[in-house]
Design an enzyme around this catalytic site. Structure first.
Site, mmCIF file in Angstrom:
data_model
loop_
_atom_site.group_PDB
_atom_site.id
_atom_site.type_symbol
_atom_site.label_atom_id
_atom_site.label_comp_id
_atom_site.label_asym_id
_atom_site.label_seq_id
_atom_site.Cartn_x
_atom_site.Cartn_y
_atom_site.Cartn_z
ATOM 1 N N THR A 1 -8.477 6.711 -1.519
ATOM 2 C CA THR A 1 -9.829 6.141 -1.569
ATOM 3 C C THR A 1 -10.857 7.253 -1.334
ATOM 4 O O THR A 1 -11.971 7.192 -1.830
ATOM 5 C CB THR A 1 -10.013 5.042 -0.490
ATOM 6 O OG1 THR A 1 -9.443 5.496 0.736
ATOM 7 C CG2 THR A 1 -9.349 3.752 -0.913
ATOM 8 N N LYS B 1 1.110 14.451 1.018
ATOM 9 C CA LYS B 1 -0.264 14.720 0.574
ATOM 10 C C LYS B 1 -0.464 16.221 0.295
ATOM 11 O O LYS B 1 -1.487 16.636 -0.216
ATOM 12 C CB LYS B 1 -1.246 14.202 1.613
ATOM 13 C CG LYS B 1 -1.233 12.663 1.747
ATOM 14 C CD LYS B 1 -2.049 12.181 2.920
ATOM 15 C CE LYS B 1 -1.947 10.678 3.093
ATOM 16 N NZ LYS B 1 -2.913 9.928 2.239
ATOM 17 N N LYS C 1 -14.673 8.325 -3.093
ATOM 18 C CA LYS C 1 -15.905 8.654 -2.352
ATOM 19 C C LYS C 1 -16.466 9.998 -2.832
ATOM 20 O O LYS C 1 -17.660 10.170 -3.023
ATOM 21 C CB LYS C 1 -15.619 8.687 -0.851
ATOM 22 C CG LYS C 1 -15.227 7.332 -0.286
ATOM 23 C CD LYS C 1 -14.508 7.413 1.057
ATOM 24 C CE LYS C 1 -13.908 6.063 1.415
ATOM 25 N NZ LYS C 1 -13.008 6.128 2.584
ATOM 26 N N HIS D 1 0.800 -1.224 0.000
ATOM 27 C CA HIS D 1 0.000 0.000 0.000
ATOM 28 C C HIS D 1 0.828 1.266 0.000
ATOM 29 O O HIS D 1 0.278 2.352 0.176
ATOM 30 C CB HIS D 1 -0.897 0.053 1.244
ATOM 31 C CG HIS D 1 -1.951 -0.985 1.306
ATOM 32 N ND1 HIS D 1 -3.231 -0.798 0.849
ATOM 33 C CD2 HIS D 1 -1.919 -2.253 1.797
ATOM 34 C CE1 HIS D 1 -3.941 -1.891 1.062
ATOM 35 N NE2 HIS D 1 -3.177 -2.776 1.633
ATOM 36 N N LYS E 1 -7.986 13.922 4.643
ATOM 37 C CA LYS E 1 -7.123 12.747 4.602
ATOM 38 C C LYS E 1 -6.123 12.856 5.744
ATOM 39 O O LYS E 1 -6.037 13.924 6.367
ATOM 40 C CB LYS E 1 -6.421 12.621 3.256
ATOM 41 C CG LYS E 1 -5.618 13.855 2.872
ATOM 42 C CD LYS E 1 -5.150 13.821 1.420
ATOM 43 C CE LYS E 1 -6.255 14.002 0.446
ATOM 44 N NZ LYS E 1 -6.405 12.856 -0.463
ATOM 45 N N ARG E 2 -5.316 11.832 5.988
ATOM 46 C CA ARG E 2 -4.286 11.944 7.011
ATOM 47 C C ARG E 2 -3.364 13.103 6.671
ATOM 48 O O ARG E 2 -3.167 13.412 5.489
ATOM 49 C CB ARG E 2 -3.480 10.647 7.056
ATOM 50 C CG ARG E 2 -4.293 9.429 7.411
ATOM 51 C CD ARG E 2 -4.976 9.598 8.723
ATOM 52 N NE ARG E 2 -4.053 10.074 9.764
ATOM 53 C CZ ARG E 2 -3.136 9.300 10.331
ATOM 54 N NH1 ARG E 2 -3.030 8.047 9.992
ATOM 55 N NH2 ARG E 2 -2.340 9.799 11.248
HETATM 56 C C1 26W Z 1 4.544 7.535 5.003
HETATM 57 C C2 26W Z 1 3.086 7.686 5.307
HETATM 58 C C3 26W Z 1 2.435 6.351 5.337
HETATM 59 C C4 26W Z 1 2.176 5.726 6.565
HETATM 60 C C5 26W Z 1 1.544 4.486 6.598
HETATM 61 C C6 26W Z 1 2.066 5.731 4.153
HETATM 62 C C7 26W Z 1 1.440 4.469 4.199
HETATM 63 C C8 26W Z 1 1.192 3.867 5.420
HETATM 64 C C9 26W Z 1 0.553 2.528 5.536
HETATM 65 C C10 26W Z 1 1.632 1.518 5.879
HETATM 66 C C11 26W Z 1 -0.077 2.059 4.286
HETATM 67 C C12 26W Z 1 -1.327 2.836 3.921
HETATM 68 O O1 26W Z 1 -2.225 3.068 4.706
HETATM 69 N N1 26W Z 1 -1.330 3.240 2.657
HETATM 70 C C13 26W Z 1 -2.520 3.798 2.051
HETATM 71 O O2 26W Z 1 -3.337 2.693 1.649
HETATM 72 C C14 26W Z 1 -4.536 3.121 1.006
HETATM 73 C C15 26W Z 1 -5.368 1.885 0.698
HETATM 74 O O3 26W Z 1 -4.706 1.094 -0.245
HETATM 75 C C16 26W Z 1 -4.219 3.915 -0.253
HETATM 76 O O4 26W Z 1 -5.438 4.397 -0.835
HETATM 77 C C17 26W Z 1 -3.320 5.117 0.083
HETATM 78 O O5 26W Z 1 -2.912 5.769 -1.106
HETATM 79 C C18 26W Z 1 -2.078 4.617 0.844
HETATM 80 O O6 26W Z 1 -1.293 5.713 1.304
#
Ligand code: 26W
Length: 689
Positions: free
Chosen positions: A534, A432, A538, A240, A426-427
């Protein structure tokens, strides 16, 4: 012989952002089970909803955290973290069925935890029921810590150890449960893959692979190579993110300290893999890139890729980047594993449930069959007459008024429902680019004041985001946005034209109010870094114009709904690859007066960061090399194009029917982003259930 029962799929995820899971199932309100931090946790919840409604056997396995993600408050413009006691409010968690009879032990070197399962029914509209099983850690004070908090801070060793414990805890409990159950039902280890397939949601559950091999060899007398082969027929991996900081590597010494057997199994798998690489004639550099254990760390993604029968990205561009860059060696030698599964969202929550008014309008236009088969909303394209468009605008206006009322009540802020709603929720993360949106608003503010921007359609910029507690630049951005809100909202020259609101505690319930109310969906990540997104889907499904970069699923949104119905701007992933070596943000600052003026708000004293030094830190992030290169996410590079795009859609908004047509075409082409389609693809191509 195991009775020929159908293969069942299991989704292992460290987080499930279930929100009011039961409300969608018709139960009363429950506190937002914010048992997730964002993207991949909410995706897991959508997949379970879709599988249940498609009658597919897909079960969830996760952790029953005592405290989910913190509850966010904003005080004087700063984020404040409060505990999220999701179980205690609303009379506890009435829906989790504690299953004492199925509790099991999870052994660490220093203590043994008891894993007690809580089962949550996931029921489809046709009555099909799957099970979401959360494991709760009990048995001692240290055991209970394992399921206390989601994503505890892992900067220090103690936090890292806790993270490893959490990941192993739910992985081992789940693997043990599945193997034991299979054997108890008369199954043999050799036919385990025929009856089970497991999807690993990112690398957090990857200890499951080592535990599977450990258990089969130690308890069921399976020889090592056969155990590895059985794992390679059972487990699949979804990546992801390509962000290095999120690609988990665990110090081998920490693993050895609390999980010595797992440590030795992982080293054995690494040796086994390297033998296979040699047999395949892999080049030395490639072996290094694919190695699971390099003597100091375990690289969890490489373990997942080596064992995984399938390795998938979550949007087309993301999967291409995995193949071409992040996992390019593995792709070279194991191309058949790789596939794309573009994310999806459950339209039952993100349209039917949260936007009844739009759903009723769709019923009127194309009949109600779309509710069982979302692809039928495509027929909306034949209903783009003026009367239908006026009705659609009325629905949008209604949702905007509802959101405005909710924001008035919750945040005390006034926004005019007749203004253009630009929404970015979003986060909070530098990649982002919420920071770029904030600077863009300042450029618009200055343009209105100096007369270079005329005839600006009154607009509201609405932000929602939680920042990880220790992430200084993210928290600084929240304060920056709130200071800009105060500045533009108090200036008589602009207060009627420009509003900025930062909503507190953005969560699933808030999202259900925000998504239907957007005119413009801001999706402005530095291209190549947002694996999919995602929220973008939405917004599209509820009728919005995507103002975005060519990143993640934005590319597929625009391909389906048309460039002319969205607004794409900025550098693409390949542009960024080309410019990043010679990129000089300070040159842009020197040459572009408008950017210079917007950035000057960070240091000219007009905005107040309460003496925290936050705004200096944001300025430094643009101009100096720190833990990243100066302006690592090309905020200044894309800023002029962002402002231009924001003004373009601002102008487009004046043509009401033309704008309404854009909304309609986006809605009509959003069915592809239903998680029903995504889950069908996983079920057919990967799980074979
Ligand atoms: C560096 C910031 C960060 C922290 C945690 C990036 C990713 C994460 C997680 C390990 C993974 C995650 O949540 N990624 C998100 O997954 C979503 C579902 O697939 C995607 O829509 C997002 O683009 C992706 O950032």
């Amino acid at each position: 012989m195991e009775n020929k029962k159908k293969r069942e799929a299991y989704y292992f995820s460290i987080e499930f952002l279930i929100g009011r899971l039961f409300k969608v199932n018709g139960y009363e309100d429950l506190e937002d089970g914010a048992l997730g931090s964002g993207g991949l946790g909410r995706l897991a919840a959508c997949f379970l909803d879709s599988a249940a409604n498609l009658g597919l056997l897909l079960h969830g396995r996760g952790i029953r955290y005592k405290y989910g993600l913190f509850k966010q408050a904003v005080k004087d413009g700063f984020q404040v973290e409060l505990p999220d006691i999701w179980q205690d409010k609303s009379g506890g968690d009435p829906w989790g069925a504690r299953r004492e009879d199925e509790k099991r032990e999870v052994k660490f070197a220093d203590f043994t935890a008891t894993a007690v399962p809580y089962d949550y029914p996931i029921i489809g509209e046709n009555g099909h029921a799957n099970v979401l099983r959360f494991w709760q850690a009990e048995g001692s004070a240290e055991a209970e810590k394992i399921s206390e908090y989601l994503y505890p801070d892992d900067s220090a060793d103690a936090g890292k150890i806790l993270r490893i414990r959490q990941e192993y805890f739910f992985s081992a409990a789940s693997v043990g449960e599945l193997i034991e159950g299979h054997i108890k039902r008369g199954g043999k280890t050799t036919d385990f893959p025929a009856a089970h397939t497991v999807q690993l949601n990112d690398t957090h559950p990857v200890f499951a692979l080592a535990e599977f091999v450990r258990l089969l060899t130690a308890r069921y007398g399976v020889v090592f190579a056969d155990a590895v082969n059985l794992a390679r027929q059972t487990f699949n991996y979804t990546n992801h993110t390509i962000m290095a900081e999120a690609l988990e590597r665990w110090d081998a010494k920490l693993v050895k300290r609390i999980l010595p057997e797992i440590h030795s199994v992982m080293k054995k798998i690494d040796a086994y893999a390297k033998k296979e690489f040699r047999r395949k004639g892999c080049l030395g550099g490639d072996v290094k890139a694919m190695e699971i254990y390099g003597g100091k760390q375990f690289r969890m993604a490489n373990l997942a890729v080596f064992i995984g029968a399938s390795v998938n990205g979550v949007a087309k561009l993301h999967t291409e980047i995995l193949k071409a860059e992040t996992l390019k060696e593995a792709y070279k030698y194991y191309p058949d594993k790789f596939n794309n599964k573009t994310n999806g969202i459950t339209h039952r929550r993100w349209l039917t449930h949260c936007n009844g008014e739009l759903s009723a309008w769709i019923d009127k236009k194309v009949g109600t069959a779309w509710r069982g088969d979302i692809t039928q909303i495509k027929a909306l394209e034949e209903h783009a007459d003026a009367a239908a468009l006026e009705q659609l605008l009325a629905v949008k206006r209604q949702k905007k008024a509802q959101l405005a009322a909710y924001i008035k009540e919750k945040e005390g802020a006034e926004i005019n429902p007749d203004s253009v709603f630009y929404i970015q929720v979003k986060r909070l993360h530098e990649y982002k680019c919420q920071f770029m949106a904030a600077l863009g608003i300042l450029a618009i503010y200055d343009g209105i004041k100096d007369g270079s921007i005329r005839d600006f359609t009154p607009s509201a910029f609405i932000f929602g985001a939680k920042a990880v507690a220790g992430y200084k630049r993210a928290k600084a951005t929240i304060k920056f946005i709130n200071e800009i809100a105060r500045l533009v909202g108090s200036d008589p020259q602009t207060k009627g034209l420009l509003r900025v609101v930062f909503v507190q505690n953005y969560n699933v319930s808030y999202a259900e109010r925000l998504m239907p109310a957007a005119d413009i969906s801001l999706q402005i990540s530095a291209a190549g870094l947002e694996a999919s997104g995602t929220g973008n889907m939405k917004f599209m499904l509820n009728g919005a114009v995507t103002l975005g970069t060519m990143d993640g699923a934005n590319i597929e949104i625009v391909a389906l709904a048309g460039k002319e119905n969205n607004c794409i701007f900025g550098a693409g992933a390949d542009d960024i690859r080309r410019i990043e070596k010679t990129y000089d943000p300070n040159k842009i600052l020197r040459d572009d007066a408008r950017i210079q003026k917007a950035v000057s708000y960070l240091t000219n004293g007009k905005l107040d960061d309460g003496g925290t030094g936050y705004f200096k830190e944001l300025h430094t992030s643009l101009t100096e090399k720190t833990y990243n290169a100066a302006d690592r996410y090309f905020v200044l590079y894309d800023l002029p194009a962002f402002v231009e795009a924001a003004l373009k859609v601002n102008g487009d908004y004046k043509d009401r029917l033309g704008f309404a047509r854009k909304l309609l075409v986006n809605i009509a082409n959003a069915a592809y982003f239903s998680s029903d389609r995504t889950v069908r693809e996983y079920a057919a191509d990967i799980w074979r259930i």
